[in-house]
Scaffold this motif. Structure first.
Motif, PDB file in Angstrom:
ATOM      1  N   VAL A  18      35.492  44.771  20.137  1.00 34.95           N
ATOM      2  CA  VAL A  18      34.449  44.662  19.125  1.00 34.95           C
ATOM      3  C   VAL A  18      34.718  45.692  18.042  1.00 34.95           C
ATOM      4  O   VAL A  18      34.884  46.861  18.337  1.00 34.95           O
ATOM      5  CB  VAL A  18      33.049  44.884  19.748  1.00 34.95           C
ATOM      6  CG1 VAL A  18      31.976  44.909  18.667  1.00 34.95           C
ATOM      7  CG2 VAL A  18      32.750  43.812  20.786  1.00 34.95           C
ATOM      8  N   THR A  73      24.783  39.829  18.428  1.00 33.98           N
ATOM      9  CA  THR A  73      25.683  40.985  18.465  1.00 33.98           C
ATOM     10  C   THR A  73      25.494  41.850  19.710  1.00 33.98           C
ATOM     11  O   THR A  73      26.472  42.333  20.279  1.00 33.98           O
ATOM     12  CB  THR A  73      25.564  41.847  17.190  1.00 33.98           C
ATOM     13  OG1 THR A  73      24.205  42.277  17.040  1.00 33.98           O
ATOM     14  CG2 THR A  73      26.011  41.087  15.959  1.00 33.98           C
ATOM     15  N   ARG A  75      28.497  42.758  22.418  1.00 35.09           N
ATOM     16  CA  ARG A  75      28.840  44.125  22.837  1.00 35.09           C
ATOM     17  C   ARG A  75      28.773  44.254  24.359  1.00 35.09           C
ATOM     18  O   ARG A  75      29.630  44.867  24.981  1.00 35.09           O
ATOM     19  CB  ARG A  75      27.876  45.130  22.209  1.00 35.09           C
ATOM     20  CG  ARG A  75      28.123  45.407  20.769  1.00 35.09           C
ATOM     21  CD  ARG A  75      27.211  46.549  20.273  1.00 35.09           C
ATOM     22  NE  ARG A  75      27.139  46.503  18.834  1.00 35.09           N
ATOM     23  CZ  ARG A  75      26.146  45.972  18.123  1.00 35.09           C
ATOM     24  NH1 ARG A  75      25.097  45.445  18.734  1.00 35.09           N
ATOM     25  NH2 ARG A  75      26.191  45.978  16.813  1.00 35.09           N
ATOM     26  N   ARG A  76      27.736  43.699  24.941  1.00 34.56           N
ATOM     27  CA  ARG A  76      27.571  43.773  26.394  1.00 34.56           C
ATOM     28  C   ARG A  76      28.694  43.021  27.115  1.00 34.56           C
ATOM     29  O   ARG A  76      29.212  43.481  28.140  1.00 34.56           O
ATOM     30  CB  ARG A  76      26.208  43.222  26.802  1.00 34.56           C
ATOM     31  CG  ARG A  76      25.777  43.732  28.158  1.00 34.56           C
ATOM     32  CD  ARG A  76      24.307  43.465  28.410  1.00 34.56           C
ATOM     33  NE  ARG A  76      24.244  42.422  29.426  1.00 34.56           N
ATOM     34  CZ  ARG A  76      23.502  41.338  29.377  1.00 34.56           C
ATOM     35  NH1 ARG A  76      22.694  41.120  28.380  1.00 34.56           N
ATOM     36  NH2 ARG A  76      23.526  40.462  30.340  1.00 34.56           N
ATOM     37  N   GLU A 124      33.021  47.231  14.797  1.00 36.57           N
ATOM     38  CA  GLU A 124      31.683  47.324  14.192  1.00 36.57           C
ATOM     39  C   GLU A 124      31.698  47.321  12.663  1.00 36.57           C
ATOM     40  O   GLU A 124      30.641  47.285  12.062  1.00 36.57           O
ATOM     41  CB  GLU A 124      30.980  48.586  14.698  1.00 36.57           C
ATOM     42  CG  GLU A 124      30.704  48.579  16.182  1.00 36.57           C
ATOM     43  CD  GLU A 124      29.656  47.565  16.610  1.00 36.57           C
ATOM     44  OE1 GLU A 124      28.903  47.037  15.781  1.00 36.57           O
ATOM     45  OE2 GLU A 124      29.592  47.301  17.822  1.00 36.57           O
ATOM     46  N   ALA A 137      31.778  45.173  27.038  1.00 40.81           N
ATOM     47  CA  ALA A 137      31.637  46.302  27.959  1.00 40.81           C
ATOM     48  C   ALA A 137      31.782  45.871  29.415  1.00 40.81           C
ATOM     49  O   ALA A 137      32.201  46.670  30.257  1.00 40.81           O
ATOM     50  CB  ALA A 137      30.286  46.981  27.752  1.00 40.81           C
ATOM     51  N   MET A 188      30.047  42.922  12.196  1.00 40.40           N
ATOM     52  CA  MET A 188      30.736  42.991  13.459  1.00 40.40           C
ATOM     53  C   MET A 188      31.773  41.880  13.535  1.00 40.40           C
ATOM     54  O   MET A 188      31.530  40.764  13.115  1.00 40.40           O
ATOM     55  CB  MET A 188      29.742  42.836  14.616  1.00 40.40           C
ATOM     56  CG  MET A 188      30.409  42.515  15.930  1.00 40.40           C
ATOM     57  SD  MET A 188      29.289  42.011  17.223  1.00 40.40           S
ATOM     58  CE  MET A 188      28.878  43.581  17.874  1.00 40.40           C
ATOM     59  N   VAL A 231      34.576  40.242  16.453  1.00 44.92           N
ATOM     60  CA  VAL A 231      34.976  40.199  17.850  1.00 44.92           C
ATOM     61  C   VAL A 231      36.369  39.578  17.930  1.00 44.92           C
ATOM     62  O   VAL A 231      36.669  38.619  17.217  1.00 44.92           O
ATOM     63  CB  VAL A 231      33.984  39.359  18.685  1.00 44.92           C
ATOM     64  CG1 VAL A 231      34.414  39.274  20.129  1.00 44.92           C
ATOM     65  CG2 VAL A 231      32.578  39.927  18.572  1.00 44.92           C
TER      66      VAL A 231
END
Length: 65
Positions: free
Chosen positions: A62, A45, A49-50, A64, A53, A1, A3
């Motif tokens: 993000v 990770t 992601r949260r 992946e 979002a 991942m 960012v």
């Protein structure tokens, strides 16, 4: 991942820092996001992601791969 953040889009709410403080920080001068870990370890990770979002400005991306 991987960012990435767009500091130009950031509106400084701090949601990302509250969700994933190991991955994100904020500049003291204006609250704009600072990326601490462009490739967060597996333990962080889900939080990264949260945070993406929940970013109201869509300043966090993000990848992946």
């Amino acid at each position: 991942m991987r960012v990435a953040v767009d500091q130009e889009r950031c509106c400084g709410t701090g949601n990302c820092v509250m969700i994933a403080p190991e991955v994100f920080d904020q500049r003291d001068s204006d609250g704009v996001v600072v990326l601490r870990q462009p490739q967060p370890p597996p333990a962080h990770t889900a939080q990264a992601r949260r945070a993406a979002a929940n970013c109201p400005c869509a300043a966090i991306k993000v990848d992946e791969d």
